[in-house]
Design a protein around this motif. Structure first.
Motif, mmCIF file in Angstrom:
data_model
loop_
_atom_site.group_PDB
_atom_site.id
_atom_site.type_symbol
_atom_site.label_atom_id
_atom_site.label_comp_id
_atom_site.label_asym_id
_atom_site.label_seq_id
_atom_site.Cartn_x
_atom_site.Cartn_y
_atom_site.Cartn_z
ATOM 1 N N VAL A 4 1.539 -3.901 -8.483
ATOM 2 C CA VAL A 4 0.346 -4.149 -8.688
ATOM 3 C C VAL A 4 -0.467 -2.633 -9.260
ATOM 4 O O VAL A 4 -0.411 -1.183 -8.337
ATOM 5 C CB VAL A 4 -0.406 -4.563 -7.781
ATOM 6 N N GLY A 5 -1.036 -2.486 -9.990
ATOM 7 C CA GLY A 5 -1.607 -1.183 -10.887
ATOM 8 C C GLY A 5 -1.051 -0.248 -11.492
ATOM 9 O O GLY A 5 0.090 -0.347 -11.607
ATOM 10 N N PRO A 6 -1.906 0.568 -12.372
ATOM 11 C CA PRO A 6 -1.399 1.819 -12.350
ATOM 12 C C PRO A 6 -0.726 2.638 -11.532
ATOM 13 O O PRO A 6 -0.728 3.292 -10.130
ATOM 14 C CB PRO A 6 -2.509 2.713 -13.066
ATOM 15 N N VAL A 7 0.753 2.592 -12.367
ATOM 16 C CA VAL A 7 2.375 3.722 -11.016
ATOM 17 C C VAL A 7 2.091 5.171 -11.964
ATOM 18 O O VAL A 7 1.639 5.226 -13.541
ATOM 19 C CB VAL A 7 3.266 4.258 -10.875
ATOM 20 N N PHE A 8 2.241 6.428 -11.731
ATOM 21 C CA PHE A 8 2.482 7.539 -12.106
ATOM 22 C C PHE A 8 3.447 8.218 -11.680
ATOM 23 O O PHE A 8 3.709 8.212 -10.736
ATOM 24 C CB PHE A 8 1.445 8.749 -11.862
ATOM 25 N N LYS A 9 4.543 9.081 -12.998
ATOM 26 C CA LYS A 9 5.204 9.345 -11.931
ATOM 27 C C LYS A 9 5.335 10.400 -10.424
ATOM 28 O O LYS A 9 6.192 11.250 -10.347
ATOM 29 C CB LYS A 9 5.636 10.590 -12.555
ATOM 30 N N GLU A 10 4.383 11.098 -10.811
ATOM 31 C CA GLU A 10 3.659 11.380 -9.539
ATOM 32 C C GLU A 10 2.646 10.546 -8.847
ATOM 33 O O GLU A 10 1.644 11.221 -9.763
ATOM 34 C CB GLU A 10 3.181 13.381 -9.962
ATOM 35 N N MET A 11 2.637 10.317 -8.171
ATOM 36 C CA MET A 11 2.185 9.980 -6.577
ATOM 37 C C MET A 11 0.470 10.540 -6.176
ATOM 38 O O MET A 11 -0.232 9.928 -6.103
ATOM 39 C CB MET A 11 2.340 8.176 -6.297
ATOM 40 N N ASN A 12 1.097 11.446 -5.781
ATOM 41 C CA ASN A 12 0.286 12.391 -4.684
ATOM 42 C C ASN A 12 -0.403 13.110 -5.644
ATOM 43 O O ASN A 12 -0.922 13.906 -4.710
ATOM 44 C CB ASN A 12 1.754 12.872 -3.682
ATOM 45 N N THR A 13 -0.921 13.344 -6.549
ATOM 46 C CA THR A 13 -1.926 13.917 -7.055
ATOM 47 C C THR A 13 -3.535 13.621 -6.925
ATOM 48 O O THR A 13 -3.130 12.370 -6.726
ATOM 49 C CB THR A 13 -1.895 14.160 -8.530
ATOM 50 N N ASP A 14 -4.214 13.980 -6.184
ATOM 51 C CA ASP A 14 -5.438 13.233 -5.747
ATOM 52 C C ASP A 14 -6.263 12.867 -7.484
ATOM 53 O O ASP A 14 -7.387 11.434 -7.536
ATOM 54 C CB ASP A 14 -6.210 14.361 -5.397
ATOM 55 N N THR A 15 -5.993 13.515 -8.693
ATOM 56 C CA THR A 15 -6.715 12.538 -9.867
ATOM 57 C C THR A 15 -5.555 10.785 -9.474
ATOM 58 O O THR A 15 -6.590 9.644 -9.749
ATOM 59 C CB THR A 15 -6.417 12.695 -11.011
ATOM 60 N N HIS A 16 -4.423 10.997 -9.265
ATOM 61 C CA HIS A 16 -3.469 9.475 -10.119
ATOM 62 C C HIS A 16 -3.899 8.390 -8.358
ATOM 63 O O HIS A 16 -3.822 7.876 -9.026
ATOM 64 C CB HIS A 16 -1.978 10.105 -9.483
ATOM 65 N N LEU A 17 -4.562 9.183 -7.266
ATOM 66 C CA LEU A 17 -4.360 8.658 -6.044
ATOM 67 C C LEU A 17 -5.857 7.792 -6.212
ATOM 68 O O LEU A 17 -6.355 6.617 -5.829
ATOM 69 C CB LEU A 17 -4.937 9.548 -4.996
#
Length: 263
Positions: A4-17
């Motif tokens: 569900v929702g947006p996912v990113f190659k790197e999930m642990n950055t503040d912006t992506h979180l």
């Protein structure tokens, strides 16, 4: 909850979180700050893996689990494991259980029979998991299809899980995919309760591993379209009830004229 929702190659950055937390709060009712805190705790624990002699990944066959597994394999693919042994246990069935949905169905005694049956993760699992996660996170469907057309034997349940993901996506401009189609089919067959629909659709599309909050979100989007496919009776706060509360679960769902035309 990477289905569900947006996912990113790197999930642990503040912006992506922050992006994910905002989306999940708005659409599934998960408090953003709680989500951020939980994710950070999990990432901090993950970063400590070298403190352990052995790490065992336990995952099921469905998309819900396979996306998490591929994320972790992608993470470990870029780490120096040091002296830590990385193992994997992934199953799609269990003796005596006719419809296996997941490890949560198993008793303590049944789980104990799986202990020690895991296999050491090799470069093949790491490379395939890394590639699948990157294609999935980038939403590069052509790359994902190419991977699924190739050799996926290193992760025996990944192909069916990601094929289920592709079938969930609509090839039509109106955004109707496999979940919406199955919802309308079950309503037409006589199921009108949200809980009943969740159970039946989940059993049919078990490869997706649908969660309840995710499913309530699907129903809301079907009801709030410019041409609604379903309508609910007996609930007043449907548009603001993101968590499937009591009033929502007691609602009765029927097909609109637009929905009937699609069955």
């Amino acid at each position: 909850m990477y289905t569900v929702g947006p996912v990113f190659k790197e999930m642990n950055t503040d912006t992506h979180l922050t992006v994910r937390a905002k989306y999940l709060e708005q659409n599934l009712g998960i408090p953003a700050e709680q989500y951020r805190m939980t994710c950070k705790q999990q990432e901090e624990q993950l970063a400590k893996f070298r403190q352990y002699d052995e790490v065992v990944l336990w995952f099921e066959h469905d998309l819900f689990d396979q996306t998490m597994l591929c994320y972790l394999l992608s993470f470990f693919a870029h780490q120096d494991l040091g002296n830590t042994k990385l193992n994997l246990l992934t199953i799609g069935e269990f003796p005596g259980i006719e419809r296996f949905r997941g490890l949560g169905q198993l008793t303590t005694e049944q789980l104990l029979t799986l202990s020690g049956t895991w296999q050491l993760v090799s470069s093949k699992e790491l490379q395939l998991g890394d590639a699948l996660w990157k294609a999935y996170a980038s939403r590069d469907l052509d790359e994902l299809r190419q991977l699924l057309d190739g050799d996926t034997s290193a992760l025996p349940f990944a192909k069916e899980a990601y094929l289920a993901y592709l079938s969930r996506l609509s090839s039509e401009p109106d955004g109707i995919g496999s979940v919406e189609q199955e919802v309308m089919k079950e309503i037409a067959a006589g199921e009108h309760s949200p809980d009943g629909l969740f159970r039946k659709v989940g059993n049919t599309l078990h490869q997706l591993g649908l969660g309840d909050l995710e499913f309530w979100y699907v129903l809301r989007t079907m009801a709030e379209r410019s041409q609604p496919l379903i309508m609910l009776e007996g609930v007043e706060d449907f548009k603001t009830d993101t968590t499937g509360g009591a009033s929502f679960k007691n609602a009765s769902i029927s097909l609109t004229k637009a929905g009937l035309s699609r069955v």
